[in-house]
Every structure is written in structure tokens, then in C-alpha cells.
Scaffold this motif. Structure first.
Motif, PDB file in Angstrom:
ATOM      1  N   VAL A 356       0.873  -1.200  -0.006  1.00  0.00           N
ATOM      2  CA  VAL A 356       0.050  -0.134  -0.064  1.00  0.00           C
ATOM      3  C   VAL A 356       0.903   1.268   0.024  1.00  0.00           C
ATOM      4  N   ALA A 357       0.532   2.102  -0.978  1.00  0.00           N
ATOM      5  CA  ALA A 357       1.460   3.353  -0.970  1.00  0.00           C
ATOM      6  C   ALA A 357       0.863   4.299   0.024  1.00  0.00           C
ATOM      7  N   ALA A 358       1.630   4.923   0.796  1.00  0.00           N
ATOM      8  CA  ALA A 358       1.134   5.760   1.990  1.00  0.00           C
ATOM      9  C   ALA A 358       0.200   6.900   1.494  1.00  0.00           C
ATOM     10  N   ASP A 359       0.668   7.372   0.175  1.00  0.00           N
ATOM     11  CA  ASP A 359      -0.021   8.401  -0.715  1.00  0.00           C
ATOM     12  C   ASP A 359      -1.061   7.911  -1.425  1.00  0.00           C
ATOM     13  N   SER A 360      -2.085   7.008  -1.068  1.00  0.00           N
ATOM     14  CA  SER A 360      -2.962   6.431  -1.800  1.00  0.00           C
ATOM     15  C   SER A 360      -4.391   6.419  -0.729  1.00  0.00           C
ATOM     16  N   VAL A 361      -5.418   6.116  -1.559  1.00  0.00           N
ATOM     17  CA  VAL A 361      -6.619   6.019  -0.742  1.00  0.00           C
ATOM     18  C   VAL A 361      -6.643   4.929   0.206  1.00  0.00           C
ATOM     19  N   GLU A 362      -6.103   3.846   0.005  1.00  0.00           N
ATOM     20  CA  GLU A 362      -5.816   2.726   1.027  1.00  0.00           C
ATOM     21  C   GLU A 362      -4.737   2.977   1.904  1.00  0.00           C
ATOM     22  N   GLY A 363      -3.845   3.670   1.501  1.00  0.00           N
ATOM     23  CA  GLY A 363      -2.916   4.280   2.713  1.00  0.00           C
ATOM     24  C   GLY A 363      -3.250   5.096   3.651  1.00  0.00           C
ATOM     25  N   ARG A 364      -4.228   5.987   3.165  1.00  0.00           N
ATOM     26  CA  ARG A 364      -4.611   7.023   3.974  1.00  0.00           C
ATOM     27  C   ARG A 364      -5.557   6.358   5.252  1.00  0.00           C
ATOM     28  N   LEU A 365      -5.878   5.084   5.192  1.00  0.00           N
ATOM     29  CA  LEU A 365      -6.442   4.277   6.150  1.00  0.00           C
ATOM     30  C   LEU A 365      -5.567   3.963   7.236  1.00  0.00           C
ATOM     31  N   LEU A 366      -4.405   3.868   7.078  1.00  0.00           N
ATOM     32  CA  LEU A 366      -3.433   3.487   7.973  1.00  0.00           C
ATOM     33  C   LEU A 366      -2.351   4.727   8.357  1.00  0.00           C
ATOM     34  N   VAL A 367      -2.425   5.961   7.701  1.00  0.00           N
ATOM     35  CA  VAL A 367      -1.259   7.070   8.122  1.00  0.00           C
ATOM     36  C   VAL A 367      -2.415   8.325   8.504  1.00  0.00           C
ATOM     37  N   ASP A 368      -2.262   9.011   9.095  1.00  0.00           N
ATOM     38  CA  ASP A 368      -2.880  10.388   9.320  1.00  0.00           C
ATOM     39  C   ASP A 368      -2.527  11.420   8.352  1.00  0.00           C
ATOM     40  N   GLU A 369      -1.236  11.570   8.160  1.00  0.00           N
ATOM     41  CA  GLU A 369      -0.517  12.749   7.360  1.00  0.00           C
ATOM     42  C   GLU A 369       0.382  12.152   6.417  1.00  0.00           C
ATOM     43  N   VAL A 370       0.242  12.659   5.339  1.00  0.00           N
ATOM     44  CA  VAL A 370       1.356  12.249   4.032  1.00  0.00           C
ATOM     45  C   VAL A 370       2.212  13.607   3.699  1.00  0.00           C
ATOM     46  N   VAL A 371       3.369  13.626   3.773  1.00  0.00           N
ATOM     47  CA  VAL A 371       3.987  14.950   3.266  1.00  0.00           C
ATOM     48  C   VAL A 371       5.312  14.591   2.667  1.00  0.00           C
ATOM     49  N   ALA A 372       5.861  15.564   1.952  1.00  0.00           N
ATOM     50  CA  ALA A 372       6.947  15.271   1.270  1.00  0.00           C
ATOM     51  C   ALA A 372       8.128  15.397   2.090  1.00  0.00           C
ATOM     52  N   ALA A 373       9.015  14.251   1.576  1.00  0.00           N
ATOM     53  CA  ALA A 373      10.358  13.976   2.352  1.00  0.00           C
ATOM     54  C   ALA A 373      11.014  15.100   3.299  1.00  0.00           C
ATOM     55  N   ALA A 374      11.040  16.028   2.505  1.00  0.00           N
ATOM     56  CA  ALA A 374      11.814  17.359   3.201  1.00  0.00           C
ATOM     57  C   ALA A 374      11.061  17.899   4.175  1.00  0.00           C
TER      58      ALA A 374
END
Length: 446
Positions: A356-374
């Protein structure tokens, strides 16, 4: 073989001090059959089948004794529930006090020197006996509480941590920054893969954060890697060290101690006293945890996210739980993962090695925020500040209420009993070697 199986001792209606003598004698006869086999290098499938049959019969006979007399045995070992023994200490004491009930230290030590493929499987008895103890409410709840007590070294190291000094715990570094405890995984050549050393260091670090009154939030993050493919990048966690597993260097108790110790303390905090047999009130000493996922969270790393209160991931990170393709159970994920993603997606993650890619609909079920590496450092700082500024007590109160609704202690105890039995059978079954060779060892660079 058939005659030996027919003579398997049955538990007596009442426990007696010499009750294990017949079991010990019968187990020794089984060992004698195995000792008569040709050298291991000459074994074919018939010999390996005999080993499995003897080992399974012995483990089942031992488990039957604990099924019948488990609480009596546990009371004797813990002096009527007055002593709190960790799992490894409990099993060692039981083996010494009741010969025949468990493998001897010499048998376990000999097996520990062998690869997973060549082990005789003495640890199968540990799993089946533990399953019976955890399956008994009084015993299981007391053992679960004992495993949530802080490790002795935690109190010794607490003043150093409170002084703001960096604690180097080997594969984990810990430091207090303001009102947060920063726990950094530092196994750079193995991509923060989990083994006994890493999990023990993590549990010690978690204890220290929980004991410190000045730490309101804990942070889990992976350090920078030395591995060629990821050199200079952070990696959160790559799950169990499969190379060590294949080489036979991860004992069965690694999985049990991890769940009852480290993961339970993250999820429920330190044991806070009161009756271990009461569901409420929950007196655990706990704090909210934030996880920062750089690069990936595989296997055990993904499992950790299920017990953290806020998860931040970099936009290119991915998550996976490939334990089924490797041949075993992914800890408590089978219980917790469907709460986040639903049963169907949980099936794909566990059964089919779905990533599951963190920055995906499925990924958003497992993480609260997705940000650029920087932006990871800034996002972590904001996340910690939000927890602290709004007050961590409210988060803790709500996480207790969530647990009461979704994972009461009795459900957790029952799951652990199933986990111990089935994980032990997975470890000493025929699939795990084939799967490790197919999915891991063949692709591993020389």
C-alpha cells in the motif's frame, strides 16, 4: 512409533507432585527414537516426518497436562500469584521444577545452534504450553500484567534520560527533547529489521519514556541507513530479520515477548496495579505515541503503526504485511488491522503480500498525514506540539475508551492463546522454509 503414541500419558484428575514423571519418561522414549536415526545429513523425508510426528506428539502431551492443571502449576510457580514472572522466566522455572513438562535447557540450547531447516522443534512445546496458560483466564491475565511491568534497567537509566542526555541502547537511541521522548531505531545495515536485540532495546526505551513524568508524548522514527540501496536515507522498520530467522537465530519466544512486552506497552502502557482480572478501571501508565514513517513500514513496522495514535508518512513511503508469504502470523495484526482497513483489504495485505502506498486511498486508512520527505521534520514537530498543547491526558483517556470498545483484555488474551499455538506450528511446519527460500533467500544478494 504406533505403540509409543498409544502409551502417551494422560493427565490425572488431580495434580500430584510426581505427575510429570510418567510424562518425562515417555518423552525420553521419544527422544531415544530420534537419537537412533542416522546422521542428520543423511535424513530424507521419512526421517524428517518421524521427527515432526514425535515433536508434535510430545508438545501435545505437555499441553494436555497444562490444560488439565495449568492454574495449579502457575500458582506453584508464582507463589499463589504473588510473584510476577516474565514469559521466559516462567518457562525456565517450569522446566526446572517440573521435569518433563517442557524441553530441557540443553535441548533448547542445542536447537538454537541449528538453522531453522535443521532444528528438531523443541520450541513447539513452548508455544503449545503457553497457549494453554494464556487460554486460562486467571493465569493469562496475570501473565499479561507481569509482562507490562518495566524492565529493571529502566529505573537505572531514567535519571540519565531525564537529564537530557542521549541514551545509546545499542540498536536504539533515546533522548528527551522538551516534553517528547524521541526513540530512534538504529540498525543501519539491516534496514531496522527486528531481532531480539532491537526489540529488547525498544522495550527498554519505551519503559523509560513511560516512567518519565516530564515526557508527555513518545516518538518512533527510524535512523539513517548504511545499506547500499538506502545509504543516507531514513527507514522506519523492515519487519522481522528474515536472514536471522532462516539461520535459526530467532527463537520462538521472540514473537511472544515482542507482543506481550514492547507492543503491549505501546498499546496499553505499563501495568498500573489493581486486579489483573478486572477489565476496568484501566490503571495503566500510558502516553500517546507518534510514528514517523520514512521509506517503508514492512511487517512488524506496519504492526507498530496499529498501536500508535498519530502516524506521519513521507509521500513515497509504502506499507506492507508479508508474513503470510513468509509462512507465519504477523503478530496481533490479524486482530487490529481490520479495524483500520476492513477485512477484505486486511486479507489482501496478509494473504497476498499486497503493498500500500502511503499516499493512496488505501494508505490513508493507515496513516494520518502524508508529506514530502523534506517536510517530515516540520510535520513531526507540528504533530508533537498538537498533542502536547491540547493536553496528552485527553488522548490517553480516549485511547482507553477506544480499546475498551474494540479490543477488551479478554479478547486480547484469547487471541494471544491462539497466536502462541498457531505461530509455533508455523515456525516448525513445512511451509516456512519453502516460503523463505522462494520469497527471500533467492532474491537476497550474495
Amino acid at each position: 512409533m504406533v505403540d509409543w503414541l498409544r502409551r502417551a500419558p494422560q493427565p490425572a484428575p488431580q495434580w500430584q507432585d510426581d505427575a510429570c514423571e510418567a510424562l518425562r519418561h515417555w518423552c525420553a522414549q521419544g527422544e531415544a527414537m530420534l537419537a537412533a536415526l542416522p546422521p542428520r545429513a543423511a535424513w530424507g523425508e521419512p526421517q524428517r516426518l518421524l521427527v515432526r510426528q514425535v515433536r508434535e506428539a510430545v508438545a501435545e502431551a505437555r499441553a494436555a497436562q497444562v490444560a488439565a492443571h495449568g492454574e495449579t502449576l502457575y500458582r506453584l510457580l508464582t507463589k499463589d500469584y504473588t510473584e510476577a514472572l516474565r514469559v521466559d522466566a516462567l518457562l525456565a522455572l517450569a522446566a526446572a521444577r517440573f521435569p518433563g513438562l517442557l524441553p530441557t535447557p540443553a535441548q533448547l540450547a542445542a536447537d538454537a545452534e541449528l538453522s531453522l531447516h535443521d532444528k528438531l522443534g523443541h520450541e513447539l512445546s513452548l508455544g503449545l504450553v503457553l497457549a494453554q496458560w494464556l487460554g486460562q483466564q486467571q493465569v493469562g491475565r496475570h501473565l499479561m500484567a507481569a509482562m507490562r511491568l518495566p524492565l529493571p534497567r529502566a529505573q537505572e537509566l531514567l535519571p540519565v534520560y531525564q537529564a537530557g542526555q542521549l541514551l545509546d541502547l545499542g540498536l536504539v537511541q533515546l533522548q528527551r527533547q522538551g516534553r517528547q521522548g524521541q526513540l530512534t531505531l538504529c540498525n543501519p545495515r539491516c534496514l531496522n529489521a527486528e531481532d531480539e536485540e532491537l526489540v529488547q532495546a525498544m522495550e527498554l526505551a519505551v519503559d523509560i519514556v513511560l516512567l518519565d513524568e516530564g515526557s508527555e508524548v513518545g516518538l518512533l522514527r527510524g535512523g539513517f541507513m548504511a545499506h547500499e540501496k538506502y545509504r543516507g536515507r531514513r527507514v522506519f522498520c523492515s519487519g522481522v530479520n528474515l536472514s536471522k530467522l532462516y539461520a535459526g537465530q530467532l527463537p520462538f519466544l521472540f514473537y511472544v515477548v515482542r507482543e506481550l512486552g514492547l507492543v503491549s506497552k505501546l498499546h496499553r502502557g505499563l501495568w498500573g496495579g489493581g486486579s489483573p482480572w478486572a477489565d476496568a478501571p484501566d490503571l495503566g501508565l500510558e502516553k500517546p505515541w507518534l510514528a514517523a514513517v520514512d521509506t517503508h513500514a514492512i511487517g512488524g513496522g506496519c504492526q507498530l503503526l496499529l498501536v500508535c495514535d498519530h502516524v506521519i508518512a513521507e509521500e513515497t513511503a509504502f506499507l506492507s504485511l508479508p508474513a503470510r508469504s513468509e509462512g507465519f502470523i504477523p503478530g496481533i495484526a490479524n486482530l487490529r488491522l481490520p479495524q483500520y482497513v476492513g477485512r477484505r483489504l486486511a486479507n489482501r495485505l496478509i494473504y497476498s503480500n499486497h503493498k500500500v502506498a502511503a499516499d493512496s486511498v488505501e494508505g490513508r486508512l493507515l496513516v494520518d498525514e502524508v508529506v514530502a520527505a523534506a517536510e517530515m521534520d516540520a510535520a513531526i514537530e507540528r504533530g508533537v506540539a498538537s498533542m502536547v498543547d491540547l493536553g496528552s491526558h485527553g488522548i490517553v483517556s480516549n485511547r482507553k475508551a477506544f480499546r475498551h470498545a474494540t479490543e477488551p483484555l479478554e479478547q486480547f488474551r484469547s487471541y494471544l492463546a491462539t497466536f502462541c499455538r498457531e505461530q509455533a506450528r508455523c515456525m516448525y511446519g513445512t511451509e516456512i522454509i519453502r516460503n523463505l527460500e522462494q520469497f527471500w533467500m533467492r532474491r537476497k544478494p550474495a
